[in-house]
Enzyme design. Structure first.
Site, PDB file in Angstrom:
ATOM      1  N   GLU A  79       0.827  -0.594  -5.087  1.00  0.00           N
ATOM      2  CA  GLU A  79       0.001   0.438  -5.180  1.00  0.00           C
ATOM      3  C   GLU A  79       0.770   1.972  -5.479  1.00  0.00           C
ATOM      4  O   GLU A  79       1.055   2.445  -4.521  1.00  0.00           O
ATOM      5  CB  GLU A  79      -1.120   0.695  -4.369  1.00  0.00           C
ATOM      6  CG  GLU A  79      -2.063   1.660  -4.566  1.00  0.00           C
ATOM      7  CD  GLU A  79      -2.520   2.305  -3.293  1.00  0.00           C
ATOM      8  OE1 GLU A  79      -3.541   3.126  -3.338  1.00  0.00           O
ATOM      9  OE2 GLU A  79      -1.782   2.373  -2.203  1.00  0.00           O
TER      10      GLU A  79
ATOM     11  N   ASP B 111       0.875  -0.988   0.090  1.00  0.00           N
ATOM     12  CA  ASP B 111       0.030  -0.162   0.040  1.00  0.00           C
ATOM     13  C   ASP B 111       0.730   1.323   0.022  1.00  0.00           C
ATOM     14  O   ASP B 111       1.783   1.328   0.554  1.00  0.00           O
ATOM     15  CB  ASP B 111      -1.051   0.058   1.127  1.00  0.00           C
ATOM     16  CG  ASP B 111      -1.832   1.341   1.190  1.00  0.00           C
ATOM     17  OD1 ASP B 111      -2.598   1.208   0.540  1.00  0.00           O
ATOM     18  OD2 ASP B 111      -1.844   1.928   2.267  1.00  0.00           O
TER      19      ASP B 111
END
Length: 760
Positions: free
Chosen positions: A491, A438
């Site tokens: 990401e 993330d």
């Protein structure tokens, strides 16, 4: 106290023990060789009397009290140290036998400590944290057997605790086994490693504990174990002693097969899931008498989710973070316990069952992971030993002003070791098939989300986080070496170069990168009224300009259906019929476009409302006819994608895609070819993003031969109007769009049509 014993006392040291300010309690406590035997000392707060009891003979020796707080000493007149216990009698008359933890103070070897200090101990989780073990022998002869259930004859069973807190004055283990009294189990500092450790006999699985850290003469901190593998359920936050090595896995074949697969050659269609809200128990129902909480257990979720994923023909699920986190509303992205699976849905063994079940049913599992930042919760990593240990001291380097979280210090070897070992832990211990990282962009840029004056430039005066970059490269190299077949997914929301390139080629080493540019452009395009889409035609085609710069995964993730953004269904323009048609076109184009695929839960049946983590998905909507047809469409789309190598084998090669028409903005129609390796399969794709039916639309094609329609999003079974091309189309030698051949077809409104080329 007799004079001999009195002369042996280290009174200053005793004061340090009594006031719990000693970081080397083993220098006094335990048994120490003296002339004529051993000096044995123990600190038993509030004890009235303590005796030494020899295990073999049962002989007892009454110890003398050296300090009223509970410090006792005695002489064991033996040539060789033999096992003993303490018989402790309290003021109220209660008595108990207590093993001496300071007989076992050298169980963590110097090799383990040195590797950790240098940041290269990638299985450090096997040593730091809490581990049950059996110890045989005592004193300097003690031999540990790690992670066992019980001790054999002549052994002592208990739990070894170890924590990194280099700047602490003193660290103690506190828990339900010592009345949370930090004076009882003071830990030993191990050399200059900064690690404190202690083996506590008798502490077993299920024991609740924390570390009490004395920062100075006034300040005490109570911290959850950074390497703890199990936690109490929120809002409680203590660690729990838990063995995670005993589960009997049955997914050996899956893991072996996984090593042979190449991600760039495989179809990947991922179902993104938040376990807590995918499906909840209805505790309000009077029929559900066994409902003691709203969440399903991992073991209950496994068959429910596996059956649904197989029905929908997904290849993988991606779980939003299952690492322990205090706040439900964070969805798991503010992690406090990186090595502990969240207790909301069960135990570590329950989660292992979940993973094993998914693998045995042919479903891969990707785990979201958050190495970019961590919350400021007092029990967590923030100012862990009273100093900025895991984070930077300077808030310009150590804080995200918008998120209210702290940034890891990637220049500290032990912190990098903590993170890299954690990524490996989830693959090795829980058999995860991939780690989706993330907020990678926030790691790469020192000024991410910050204004002028809120960040510090690197040594070259620029904004790249050199230490984070080095950490990511090291992680990739170690991860792919030790976890063959598992993936790293980024990401990363910017145009940072070479995210998926090899570190040897100055890349970051990820296997896949979320294509955030495609996602933002395409959603913006689909939200536009079809009447005006021709003015945004470039948003539809721009992604192919950079499609081969990285190995991409196309995502319509949870981030796009929260914070008042509305659901995918709500984003679509038009009436209900047009919303469903737009969704079919959107999902169809996504599946035909180069790149792997990810769709967030609920969007496969057209959830009308925005996702809410506090509620279950509205499964009642999926029972409605039109929503059911969309759900069926997505299932068939997934199956179609996996059945046709042209849609995945050449994702990262320019020869796998060919534009036929990308400039027809007036019609909002694009046509292109997808090819498998060596063009063994060729597919013609026509995408119409207006609600206009074209009955005799001419399409330029690259080859003579026949074209057979094999998929149509406008089929009645999917909720469409049924327009299509039931008969094969034979290419004619009529040039069109710069091609020597063309076919005339019926193009359905807001529809995706796929034709298979049949060579002449």
């Amino acid at each position: 106290m007799n004079k001999k014993l009195y002369d042996l006392m280290d009174w200053a040291g005793i004061e340090g023990i009594v006031y719990s300010e000693e970081d080397h309690p083993e220098r006094l406590l335990g048994a120490h060789k003296i002339r004529g035997g051993f000096l044995v000392q123990t600190f038993q707060p509030d004890a009235k009397q303590v005796s030494l009891k020899l295990k073999k003979s049962g002989k007892t020796i009454v110890m003398e009290q050296a300090d009223d707080a509970g410090f006792f000493a005695g002489i064991l007149q033996e040539k060789k140290l033999i096992p003993y216990v303490f018989e402790v009698v309290y003021e109220n008359g209660d008595s108990v036998e207590v093993e001496d933890p300071y007989l076992y103070t050298e169980l963590l070897g110097s090799n383990e400590l040195n590797r950790f200090s240098n940041g290269i101990h990638y299985s450090v989780y096997d040593y730091l944290g809490a581990h049950t073990m059996a110890v045989y022998g005592c004193g300097s002869q003690a031999e540990p057997e790690w992670d066992v259930r019980s001790a054999g004859k002549n052994g002592v069973y208990g739990t070894h605790f170890a924590v990194w807190a280099p700047n602490a004055m003193r660290v103690s283990v506190v828990g339900d086994f010592n009345h949370w009294d930090g004076r009882i189990h003071q830990m030993s500092r191990l050399g200059d490693s900064g690690v404190f450790a202690l083996f506590i006999p008798g502490v077993d699985q299920g024991a609740v504990y924390k570390y009490e850290i004395k920062v100075n003469y006034k300040t005490l901190l109570l911290k959850t174990d950074p390497y703890g593998t199990c936690c109490e359920q929120r809002p409680a936050n203590a660690s729990i002693v838990c063995n995670t090595t005993d589960f009997k896995w049955k997914d050996d074949k899956w893991l072996e097969d996984r090593k042979l697969k190449k991600i760039d050659k495989e179809p990947v269609s991922i179902y993104e899931v938040h376990l807590g809200s995918w499906m909840k128990k209805d505790c309000s129902s009077p029929e559900n008498v066994t409902c003691d909480q709203e969440f399903y257990n991992y073991r209950e979720l496994a068959p429910l989710l596996a059956d649904y994923v197989k029905k929908m023909h997904y290849t993988h699920v991606e779980l939003m973070p299952v690492m322990e986190h205090p706040l439900d509303e964070s969805w798991g992205y503010q992690v406090t316990d990186y090595y502990a699976v969240t207790s909301r849905y069960g135990s570590p063994e329950d989660f292992m069952y979940f993973m094993d079940y998914m693998h045995r049913h042919g479903i891969g599992v990707i785990l979201d992971w958050v190495p970019a930042h961590f919350p400021k919760d007092e029990n967590g990593l923030a100012r862990f030993d009273g100093t900025c240990l895991y984070e930077h001291m300077d808030p310009r380097q150590g804080e995200h002003p918008h998120w209210g979280t702290l940034i890891y210090n990637y220049g500290r070897p032990q912190v990098v070791n903590f993170l890299i070992a954690n990524a490996l832990f989830w693959v090795k211990r829980y058999h995860a098939d991939g780690i989706r990282m993330d907020a990678v962009a926030s790691m790469l840029y020192l000024d991410y989300g910050k204004k002028d004056g809120e960040w510090v430039a690197n040594m070259y005066g620029s904004n790249e986080n050199l230490e984070a970059i080095e950490m990511l490269k090291n992680l990739s190299e170690i991860f792919h070496k030790e976890c063959p077949g598992a993936w790293l997914i980024a990401e990363e929301s910017t145009a940072w170069p070479k995210v998926t390139a090899n570190p040897a080629d100055d890349g970051l080493g990820f296997d896949l990168k979320w294509n955030m540019g495609w996602m933002n452009d395409f959603i913006s395009y689909m939200q536009t009224d079809p009447l005006f889409r021709k003015g945004r035609h470039g948003m539809l085609t721009f992604s192919m300009i950079y499609a081969y710069s990285e190995s991409f995964i196309l995502v319509l993730s949870h981030d796009e259906v929260v914070h008042l953004k509305g659901s995918m269904y709500a984003k679509m323009p038009g009436d209900e019929d047009q919303k469903f048609a737009n969704l079919r076109a959107a999902y169809g184009f996504m599946m035909m476009h180069p790149g792997k695929k990810l769709l967030f839960m609920g969007q496969e049946f057209g959830q009308t409302t925005e996702w809410n983590e506090k509620e279950s998905l509205p499964w009642n909507e999926a029972e409605d006819t039109e929503h059911q047809k969309l759900q069926h469409y997505v299932a068939e789309l997934n199956a179609f994608y996996q059945a046709h190598p042209a849609l995945y084998e050449m994702d990262n090669k320019e020869d796998g895609f060919e534009w036929l028409s990308s400039m027809d903005a007036d019609h909002s129609i694009i046509t292109f070819m997808r090819y498998s390796e060596e063009k063994q399969e060729s597919l013609l794709v026509i995408c119409n993003f207006t609600p206009v039916l074209y009955e005799n639309f001419k399409v330029g094609v690259p080859h003579a031969g026949k074209y057979k329609e094999i998929f149509n999003s406008d089929a009645e079974v999917f909720g469409g109007s049924g327009h299509g091309n039931p008969r094969q189309k034979c290419a004619k030698a009529v040039s069109w769009d710069g091609r020597e051949y063309s076919i005339s077809i019926e193009v359905p409104p807001l529809g995706i049509s796929v034709f298979k080329y049949i060579e002449k």
